[in-house]
Scaffold this motif. Structure first.
Motif, PDB file in Angstrom:
ATOM      1  N   LYS A 106       0.813  -1.131   0.076  1.00  0.00           N
ATOM      2  CA  LYS A 106       0.189   0.213   0.144  1.00  0.00           C
ATOM      3  C   LYS A 106       1.051   1.167   0.071  1.00  0.00           C
ATOM      4  O   LYS A 106       0.578   2.156  -0.796  1.00  0.00           O
ATOM      5  N   ALA A 107       2.071   1.082   0.616  1.00  0.00           N
ATOM      6  CA  ALA A 107       3.037   2.311   0.806  1.00  0.00           C
ATOM      7  C   ALA A 107       3.444   2.789  -0.524  1.00  0.00           C
ATOM      8  O   ALA A 107       3.538   3.903  -0.838  1.00  0.00           O
ATOM      9  N   ILE A 108       3.898   1.794  -1.292  1.00  0.00           N
ATOM     10  CA  ILE A 108       4.745   2.076  -2.540  1.00  0.00           C
ATOM     11  C   ILE A 108       3.602   2.001  -3.796  1.00  0.00           C
ATOM     12  O   ILE A 108       4.171   2.215  -4.560  1.00  0.00           O
ATOM     13  N   ALA A 149      -0.735  17.348   3.169  1.00  0.00           N
ATOM     14  CA  ALA A 149      -1.029  16.202   2.217  1.00  0.00           C
ATOM     15  C   ALA A 149       0.260  15.461   2.111  1.00  0.00           C
ATOM     16  O   ALA A 149       0.364  14.283   2.230  1.00  0.00           O
ATOM     17  N   VAL A 150       1.553  16.145   2.060  1.00  0.00           N
ATOM     18  CA  VAL A 150       2.620  15.388   1.877  1.00  0.00           C
ATOM     19  C   VAL A 150       3.223  14.823   3.191  1.00  0.00           C
ATOM     20  O   VAL A 150       3.655  13.626   3.342  1.00  0.00           O
ATOM     21  N   SER A 151       2.776  15.415   4.249  1.00  0.00           N
ATOM     22  CA  SER A 151       2.964  14.958   5.605  1.00  0.00           C
ATOM     23  C   SER A 151       2.069  13.402   6.129  1.00  0.00           C
ATOM     24  O   SER A 151       2.855  12.517   6.469  1.00  0.00           O
ATOM     25  N   LYS A 152       0.854  13.495   5.228  1.00  0.00           N
ATOM     26  CA  LYS A 152      -0.096  12.300   5.127  1.00  0.00           C
ATOM     27  C   LYS A 152       0.829  11.102   4.469  1.00  0.00           C
ATOM     28  O   LYS A 152       0.863  10.030   5.090  1.00  0.00           O
ATOM     29  N   LEU A 179       2.305   7.507   6.234  1.00  0.00           N
ATOM     30  CA  LEU A 179       2.252   6.039   5.746  1.00  0.00           C
ATOM     31  C   LEU A 179       3.395   5.378   5.380  1.00  0.00           C
ATOM     32  O   LEU A 179       3.652   4.100   5.984  1.00  0.00           O
ATOM     33  N   LEU A 180       4.434   6.011   4.803  1.00  0.00           N
ATOM     34  CA  LEU A 180       5.619   5.570   4.596  1.00  0.00           C
ATOM     35  C   LEU A 180       6.499   5.282   5.919  1.00  0.00           C
ATOM     36  O   LEU A 180       7.139   4.230   6.235  1.00  0.00           O
ATOM     37  N   ARG A 181       6.306   6.049   7.052  1.00  0.00           N
ATOM     38  CA  ARG A 181       6.777   5.757   8.358  1.00  0.00           C
ATOM     39  C   ARG A 181       6.191   4.374   8.792  1.00  0.00           C
ATOM     40  O   ARG A 181       6.912   3.575   9.237  1.00  0.00           O
ATOM     41  N   VAL A 191      12.358   7.137   8.183  1.00  0.00           N
ATOM     42  CA  VAL A 191      12.511   7.147   9.593  1.00  0.00           C
ATOM     43  C   VAL A 191      12.657   8.763   9.624  1.00  0.00           C
ATOM     44  O   VAL A 191      13.375   9.509   8.926  1.00  0.00           O
ATOM     45  N   THR A 192      11.841   9.298  10.611  1.00  0.00           N
ATOM     46  CA  THR A 192      11.859  10.831  10.870  1.00  0.00           C
ATOM     47  C   THR A 192      12.449  11.091  12.354  1.00  0.00           C
ATOM     48  O   THR A 192      12.053  10.286  13.315  1.00  0.00           O
ATOM     49  N   ARG A 193      13.251  12.170  12.507  1.00  0.00           N
ATOM     50  CA  ARG A 193      13.725  12.526  13.806  1.00  0.00           C
ATOM     51  C   ARG A 193      13.468  14.114  13.684  1.00  0.00           C
ATOM     52  O   ARG A 193      13.920  14.792  12.534  1.00  0.00           O
TER      53      ARG A 193
END
Length: 98
Positions: free
Chosen positions: A3-5, A37-40, A44-46, A52-54
């Motif tokens: 779903k992510a890709i 929208a990009v954050s959404k 999903l990718l996270r 990975v986000t920091r």
């Protein structure tokens, strides 16, 4: 993971992150959509383990984690071998029929 890709925007985000760490704002600058929208898409990718986000002060830095894609690659290789064998057999059958 699939779903992510499956979404072209998320695949483009992964492509951007292949070039190295980016802030959410830097990623959003590549799209004609809102930053939320990009954050959404990034969420999903996270959740799929691909990003990975920091936090760095007020900025959120995103990195690609391509390791989960190895699972997909391994799974697809089995099907690649199947289709290669099937097409080889079809070719042989067609050549014998001529």
């Amino acid at each position: 993971m699939f779903k992510a890709i499956a979404d072209p925007t998320r695949r483009q985000i992964l492509g951007i992150l292949r070039g190295g760490r980016r802030t959410v704002g830097e990623i959003a600058d590549n799209f004609e959509m809102s930053r939320p929208a990009v954050s959404k898409h990034l969420r999903l990718l996270r959740s799929a383990g691909l990003v990975v986000t920091r936090k760095d002060g007020t900025a959120s830095l995103c990195d690609l984690n391509a390791k989960p894609l190895r699972t997909i690659q391994d799974w697809l290789q089995d099907y690649e071998a199947f289709w290669s064998d099937t097409l080889h057999s079809l070719k042989k059958h067609m050549e014998e029929g001529q």
